[in-house]
Design an enzyme around this catalytic site. Structure first.
Site, short mmCIF file in Angstrom:
data_model
loop_
_atom_site.label_atom_id
_atom_site.label_comp_id
_atom_site.label_asym_id
_atom_site.label_seq_id
_atom_site.Cartn_x
_atom_site.Cartn_y
_atom_site.Cartn_z
N SER A 188 -21.94 -25.46 16.16
CA SER A 188 -20.58 -25.20 16.63
C SER A 188 -19.65 -26.33 16.22
CB SER A 188 -20.62 -25.11 18.16
OG SER A 188 -19.33 -25.14 18.70
N LYS B 67 -25.91 -28.88 21.30
CA LYS B 67 -25.82 -28.47 19.89
C LYS B 67 -25.98 -29.69 18.99
CE LYS B 67 -25.37 -24.11 20.24
NZ LYS B 67 -26.38 -23.20 19.69
N TYR C 246 -23.09 -28.50 26.92
CA TYR C 246 -23.28 -27.48 25.88
C TYR C 246 -23.13 -28.09 24.49
CZ TYR C 246 -22.20 -23.91 22.50
OH TYR C 246 -22.20 -23.16 21.35
P1 NAD Z 1 -24.51 -14.55 23.11
O1 NAD Z 1 -24.73 -15.07 24.48
O2 NAD Z 1 -23.82 -13.24 22.95
O3 NAD Z 1 -25.89 -14.48 22.33
C1 NAD Z 1 -26.97 -15.36 22.59
C2 NAD Z 1 -28.20 -14.49 22.78
O4 NAD Z 1 -29.32 -15.34 23.06
C3 NAD Z 1 -28.06 -13.53 23.96
O5 NAD Z 1 -28.41 -12.22 23.54
C4 NAD Z 1 -29.05 -14.06 24.99
O6 NAD Z 1 -29.59 -13.03 25.78
C5 NAD Z 1 -30.07 -14.75 24.10
N1 NAD Z 1 -30.81 -15.82 24.74
C6 NAD Z 1 -30.32 -16.83 25.50
N2 NAD Z 1 -31.31 -17.63 25.92
C7 NAD Z 1 -32.45 -17.13 25.40
C8 NAD Z 1 -33.81 -17.52 25.46
N3 NAD Z 1 -34.20 -18.58 26.15
N4 NAD Z 1 -34.73 -16.79 24.78
C9 NAD Z 1 -34.35 -15.70 24.10
N5 NAD Z 1 -33.07 -15.27 24.01
C10 NAD Z 1 -32.14 -15.99 24.65
O7 NAD Z 1 -23.75 -15.70 22.30
P2 NAD Z 1 -23.14 -15.67 20.84
O8 NAD Z 1 -21.68 -15.84 20.97
O9 NAD Z 1 -23.67 -14.54 20.06
O10 NAD Z 1 -23.71 -17.05 20.29
C11 NAD Z 1 -24.84 -17.10 19.45
C12 NAD Z 1 -25.10 -18.55 19.07
O11 NAD Z 1 -23.94 -19.08 18.43
C13 NAD Z 1 -25.37 -19.45 20.28
O12 NAD Z 1 -26.36 -20.39 19.92
C14 NAD Z 1 -24.04 -20.15 20.50
O13 NAD Z 1 -24.20 -21.41 21.10
C15 NAD Z 1 -23.53 -20.28 19.07
N6 NAD Z 1 -22.07 -20.39 19.00
C16 NAD Z 1 -21.29 -19.43 19.58
C17 NAD Z 1 -19.91 -19.56 19.52
C18 NAD Z 1 -19.00 -18.56 20.20
O14 NAD Z 1 -17.85 -18.89 20.47
N7 NAD Z 1 -19.45 -17.34 20.48
C19 NAD Z 1 -19.34 -20.63 18.85
C20 NAD Z 1 -20.17 -21.58 18.25
C21 NAD Z 1 -21.55 -21.44 18.33
C1 WQD Z 2 -9.20 -21.01 22.85
C2 WQD Z 2 -7.77 -21.42 23.20
C3 WQD Z 2 -7.58 -22.46 25.37
C4 WQD Z 2 -8.69 -18.90 27.67
C5 WQD Z 2 -15.01 -22.54 23.10
C6 WQD Z 2 -16.07 -23.60 23.19
C7 WQD Z 2 -16.57 -23.95 21.82
C8 WQD Z 2 -17.00 -22.69 21.05
C9 WQD Z 2 -15.96 -21.63 21.08
C10 WQD Z 2 -19.35 -22.34 21.29
C11 WQD Z 2 -7.67 -22.79 23.88
C12 WQD Z 2 -6.83 -21.14 25.35
C13 WQD Z 2 -8.41 -19.81 26.66
C14 WQD Z 2 -7.64 -18.42 28.49
C15 WQD Z 2 -6.09 -19.76 27.22
N1 WQD Z 2 -18.16 -22.10 21.62
N2 WQD Z 2 -7.13 -20.24 26.45
N3 WQD Z 2 -6.38 -18.87 28.22
O1 WQD Z 2 -12.25 -23.65 24.09
O2 WQD Z 2 -11.61 -23.36 21.64
O3 WQD Z 2 -13.94 -23.04 22.32
O4 WQD Z 2 -15.55 -21.38 22.43
O5 WQD Z 2 -19.75 -23.18 20.58
O6 WQD Z 2 -17.62 -24.84 21.99
O7 WQD Z 2 -15.52 -24.74 23.82
O8 WQD Z 2 -12.30 -21.35 22.98
O9 WQD Z 2 -11.50 -19.11 23.56
O10 WQD Z 2 -12.03 -20.73 25.41
O11 WQD Z 2 -10.02 -21.13 24.01
O12 WQD Z 2 -4.94 -20.16 27.06
O13 WQD Z 2 -7.85 -17.63 29.41
O14 WQD Z 2 -7.26 -20.49 24.16
O15 WQD Z 2 -6.89 -23.41 26.12
O16 WQD Z 2 -6.47 -23.37 23.45
P1 WQD Z 2 -12.44 -22.95 22.80
P2 WQD Z 2 -11.52 -20.51 24.05
#
Ligand code: NAD
Ligand code: WQD
Length: 356
Positions: free
Chosen positions: A123, A152, A148
């Site tokens: 991330s 990562k 979190y």
């Molecule tokens: P998500 O929660 O939709 O998907 C994660 C999946 O992992 C889920 O289906 C959950 O049931 C499964 N899971 C969790 N713990 C588990 C375990 N112990 N064993 C087996 N399965 C398990 O999230 P996502 O948005 O699809 O994110 C996927 C990956 O990408 C994550 O590692 C997340 O940290 C990373 N990521 C997501 C974002 C985002 O904003 N969505 C941003 C950056 C990184």
């Molecule tokens: C985006 C923008 C908020 C909600 C998070 C995690 C990051 C990554 C992605 C996994 C910001 C604003 C939000 C709301 C708002 N995840 N906001 N009203 O914080 O950039 O990133 O998700 O790795 O680690 O921190 O994403 O969608 O929460 O916020 O105004 O109800 O929207 O302040 O500027 P963020 P977000």
């Protein structure tokens, strides 16, 4: 065959589909703690092929060993993990256990099985609070500010040590910026079990009348309109980046990290305007103080992914919003309440056209 951990989740499901479309066979491992088994038949419907799937936990070593024996797995895409920033502050051990401990367990099982190709979901949060935009992969300005993000970064460090210690490993670390949107069919999208915290899932609940107003956190950031700026990336673009990474790793050993973002930053108000434009829905806004822990702005320099993976994001902000809205309208309560038969792709497309 590719093992996709977390493949029933938001990004993993789109990546599993992209793999099917690229001709790969897929086995999904997911414990469904933040997803639904309903995603699996939809991936199969869109991909036109069967997907193997196992309900289970990445921390279960015996189960992993069985999986590697049972299926001819030659690479792993590792999405499984917990991702709610606020929850990680309240439950740090759960986050380190699943995200770091689970990744260590997975790598141990891979090495035992002789599988050394891994794509890891990292991330942009690993960059911490950076002021130098855009962020490239060598940027080192800060540290993640929550468990979190730390989980990562720690996993990235563990993988780097592994790559240095044993040259058989081929590891792609993908640092996602802000994934949003949904599959254009309306069949796959984000369906979190808990109340939404991220901007787009919250916005969709407001647009569909399930929540009264969209909080806009902070209006005094040093950005053009005072609201936070992020690099929103369409989840289908993101998924395609994983296929390119797999192809790269089949040609190159070692560990490499890539940003997956568009290289463009949009403010909260710009995103709201794009959503209103494509949906025709007006969003009630609730202006609030800054949300603790938020950075003012964050967007990627995606040059390395373009040059080395041949990948570039194709879908613009309007497309992200249009596809997210189509998903929301077709699945008002996510996957869970769809005890009804899976809608056909054609009927959803017709519905989406009708909605403009
Ligand atoms: P998500 O929660 O939709 O998907 C994660 C999946 O992992 C889920 O289906 C959950 O049931 C499964 N899971 C969790 N713990 C588990 C375990 N112990 N064993 C087996 N399965 C398990 O999230 P996502 O948005 O699809 O994110 C996927 C990956 O990408 C994550 O590692 C997340 O940290 C990373 N990521 C997501 C974002 C985002 O904003 N969505 C941003 C950056 C990184
Ligand atoms: C985006 C923008 C908020 C909600 C998070 C995690 C990051 C990554 C992605 C996994 C910001 C604003 C939000 C709301 C708002 N995840 N906001 N009203 O914080 O950039 O990133 O998700 O790795 O680690 O921190 O994403 O969608 O929460 O916020 O105004 O109800 O929207 O302040 O500027 P963020 P977000």
């Amino acid at each position: 065959m590719i093992l996709v951990t977390g493949g029933a989740g938001y990004i993993g499901a789109h990546a599993a589909l992209a793999l099917l479309e690229a001709g790969e066979d897929v086995v999904i491992l997911d414990n469904l703690c933040n997803s639904s088994r309903e995603a699996i038949p939809r991936i199969e419907q869109l991909g036109g092929r069967r997907v193997e799937w196992v309900a289970g936990d990445i921390r279960n070593r015996a189960l992993l060993d069985q999986l590697f024996v049972r299926y001819p797995i030659d690479a792993v895409m590792h999405f499984a993990g917990l991702k709610a920033v606020g929850e990680s502050v309240r439950q740090p051990l759960r986050y380190y256990d699943t995200n770091v401990g689970g990744s260590i367990n997975l790598c141990q099982a891979m090495a035992y099985a002789g599988v050394f190709t891994l794509v890891f979901s990292s991330s942009a949060t690993v960059y911490g609070d950076c002021s130098c935009m855009p962020i490239n992969e060598s940027t080192q300005c800060g540290q993640p500010t929550n468990p979190y993000g730390q989980s990562k970064l720690m996993t990235e460090q563990m993988l780097a040590s592994l790559g240095s210690a044993d040259e058989r490993w081929r590891i792609g670390v993908l640092r996602y910026f802000n994934p949003v949107g949904a599959h254009p069919s309306g069949l796959l999208g984000e369906s979190p079990r808990a109340a939404p915290n991220n901007l787009v899932p919250y916005l969709l609940k407001v647009a569909s009348g399930q929540l009264p107003a969209l909080p806009v956190f902070g209006g005094d950031y040093p950005t053009p309109d005072g609201t936070g700026v992020r690099d929103y990336i369409h989840v289908v673009d993101l998924a395609e980046g994983h296929v390119n990474t797999l192809q790269y790793l089949r040609q190159h050993a070692g560990l490499r990290a890539w940003n997956l973002g568009t290289g463009l930053g949009y403010s909260v108000l710009e995103l709201v305007a794009a959503f209103e434009r494509v949906s025709g829905v007006s969003l009630p806004l609730d202006r609030r103080e800054r949300r603790p822990g938020d950075v003012a702005q964050c967007w990627a320099d995606p040059t390395r992914a373009f040059e080395e993976l041949g990948w570039v994001a194709q879908r613009d902000l309007d497309t992200m919003m249009r596809d997210a809205w189509r998903w929301q309208q077709a699945n008002p309560m996510g996957y869970e309440e769809t005890a009804r038969p899976v809608p056909s792709t054609a009927s959803l497309a017709a519905q989406a056209q009708g909605a403009g």
